[in-house]
Write an enzyme that holds these catalytic residues in place. Structure first.
Site, short mmCIF file in Angstrom:
data_model
loop_
_atom_site.label_atom_id
_atom_site.label_comp_id
_atom_site.label_asym_id
_atom_site.label_seq_id
_atom_site.Cartn_x
_atom_site.Cartn_y
_atom_site.Cartn_z
N MET A 7 10.20 24.74 1.78
CA MET A 7 9.44 23.86 0.90
C MET A 7 10.34 23.03 -0.01
O MET A 7 10.11 21.84 -0.23
CB MET A 7 8.46 24.68 0.04
CG MET A 7 7.52 23.82 -0.77
SD MET A 7 6.44 24.79 -1.84
CE MET A 7 5.45 25.67 -0.67
N LYS A 59 0.84 -1.20 0.00
CA LYS A 59 0.00 0.00 0.00
C LYS A 59 0.88 1.26 0.00
O LYS A 59 2.08 1.19 0.29
CB LYS A 59 -0.89 -0.02 1.25
CG LYS A 59 -0.10 0.01 2.56
CD LYS A 59 -0.99 -0.28 3.77
CE LYS A 59 -0.18 -0.22 5.06
NZ LYS A 59 -0.97 -0.69 6.21
N ARG A 96 -10.64 -0.17 14.90
CA ARG A 96 -10.47 0.64 13.69
C ARG A 96 -11.35 -0.06 12.65
O ARG A 96 -12.56 0.02 12.75
CB ARG A 96 -8.98 0.67 13.32
CG ARG A 96 -8.62 1.75 12.34
CD ARG A 96 -7.12 1.79 12.04
NE ARG A 96 -6.66 0.59 11.33
CZ ARG A 96 -5.41 0.40 10.91
NH1 ARG A 96 -4.47 1.32 11.17
NH2 ARG A 96 -5.06 -0.69 10.26
N TYR A 114 14.60 30.83 6.76
CA TYR A 114 13.43 31.56 7.26
C TYR A 114 13.42 31.68 8.77
O TYR A 114 13.62 30.70 9.49
CB TYR A 114 12.14 30.83 6.86
CG TYR A 114 11.76 30.94 5.41
CD1 TYR A 114 11.80 32.16 4.74
CD2 TYR A 114 11.31 29.82 4.73
CE1 TYR A 114 11.42 32.25 3.41
CE2 TYR A 114 10.93 29.90 3.40
CZ TYR A 114 10.99 31.12 2.74
OH TYR A 114 10.61 31.20 1.43
#
Ligand SMILES: *Cc1c(COP(=O)(O)O)cnc(C)c1O
Length: 375
Positions: free
Chosen positions: A312, A35, A133, A264
């Site tokens: 990013m 998966k 779940r 940043y």
């Protein structure tokens, strides 16, 4: 695309891990779980490498993942287990994909689709043994089993499996493990009494496969361990090799004075004149922003820490006076057997208070996978 960065995927390691897990499970058949694009490694290459290592089943979360395996010509049995309303259940039946059924409504959908197609659907009933779940709640297990048995008698379904999933197999000794096993045995007994004859009964994920022989039953589902990462903290599996190496070339370097704020928000300052190296991988590529001032990588023969904010598309590393140059490779995580001292995805997980699953699956689509080995 300039391949300045890539996730190198060692298919021979994947095949070797599958073989090793098969042995660890005492020869119990192995389902390779692929998966989420093969845990970020690439679903089809991963599937083929797992099969080469002896995996006789494949597991996916969603039907579309199973269909993609079939379209690629993969013929081993496939189980898929998250089936929200509106999913292409008929396509799965026609593709001979086993459907993990967790409630009566899904069973009814499967039976309706089987009638429409005139084709027997393969169903694996999932018992909720305590994870809360997916899975059929114990209070309605008997009813769902009865309905499945009737659908089997009518030729609409073949109940090929009965299965469940652990909540805390990665914490050996956790009381929930014994309790879930006991509920699973009871669930199997109910299915048996209703006349069901599943080909496979299974509950073990990687952690259980490694630590719980009593949880093997007829099949073990190996996900993370196949990719060479251990789900259990402070537990090592000799011979298991990390499959993915995340690496990038340095885009540029520059010399800056002491006291320079970096990236940043200036969350890092140089404590002396220093060389900064720019690594063109960022949170869009799966380097978590939480790795700001914490993530570790191998660069110029040394393990170093990210300096300042992960952006990013890039982050910066203060390399001091070391002779690091643009074009050199930085390795964020990989296989220490191949590259001594390299951090592992497990190290990244520990630093970031998460699990290695998240580190490898979030490597972004912008990062090309580069396959080595395999046949
Ligand atoms: C993901 C998953 C697995 C594999 O778990 P690992 O811990 O990666 O081995 C097995 N079974 C189910 C139902 C899963 O969702």
């Amino acid at each position: 695309m300039a391949h300045f960065a890539h996730a190198r995927v060692n298919l021979d390691a994947l095949t070797g891990n599958a073989r090793l897990l098969g042995e660890r499970a005492g020869g119990t058949p192995l389902m390779g779980v692929v998966k989420a694009d093969g845990y970020g490694h690439g679903m089809l290459p991963a599937a083929r490498a797992l099969i080469a290592g002896g995996a006789s089943w494949l597991g996916t979360a969603f039907i579309h993942e199973g269909l993609a395996l079939r379209r690629a010509g993969i013929t081993v049995p496939i189980l898929t287990w998250i089936i929200p309303p509106g999913e292409p259940v008929g396509d799965a039946i026609e593709a001979d994909i086993d459907l993990g059924v967790s409630d009566m409504a899904t069973l009814e959908t499967v039976v309706a689709e089987s009638r429409r197609l005139g084709r027997t659907a393969r169903v694996q009933l999932k018992a909720d043994t305590g994870l809360h779940r997916g899975g059929v709640d114990p209070a309605v297990w008997g009813r769902v089993v009865q309905a499945a048995a009737r659908a089997e008698d009518a030729g609409h379904v073949r109940v090929s499996g009965v299965w469940s999933h652990f909540a805390s197999a990665d914490e050996p000794g956790d009381p929930s493990i014994a309790s879930q096993l006991s509920v699973f045995h009871e669930s199997l007994e109910v299915a048996d009494k209703a006349g069901l004859t599943p080909e496979v009964r299974h509950i073990a994920n990687s952690a259980a496969l490694l630590t719980l022989p009593e949880a093997r039953f007829d099949l073990v589902r190996g996900g993370i361990a196949s990719y060479g990462l251990c789900p259990i903290t402070d537990y090592s599996v000799p011979g298991l090799r990390p499959v993915m190496t995340l690496e990038s070339r340095i885009a540029l370097t520059k010399r800056v004075p002491a006291g320079s704020g970096v990236s940043y928000g200036h969350r890092y300052f140089t404590d002396r004149e220093a060389t900064l190296a720019l690594v063109p991988l960022g949170y869009a590529d799966g380097v978590p922003r939480a790795a700001t001032n914490r993530g570790r990588l191998l660069l110029g023969g040394k393990v170093r820490t990210i300096s300042g904010t992960v952006c990013m598309d890039q982050f910066v590393v203060d390399v001091g006076d070391d002779a690091v140059e643009a074009g050199e490779y930085a390795v964020l995580f990989g296989d220490p057997e191949e590259l001594p001292d390299v951090p592992t995805a497990e190290d990244w997980a520990q630093i970031l208070d998460t699990i290695p699953y998240e580190i490898v699956t979030r490597v972004g689509v912008r990062v090309p996978r580069k396959y080595v080995g395999g046949t």
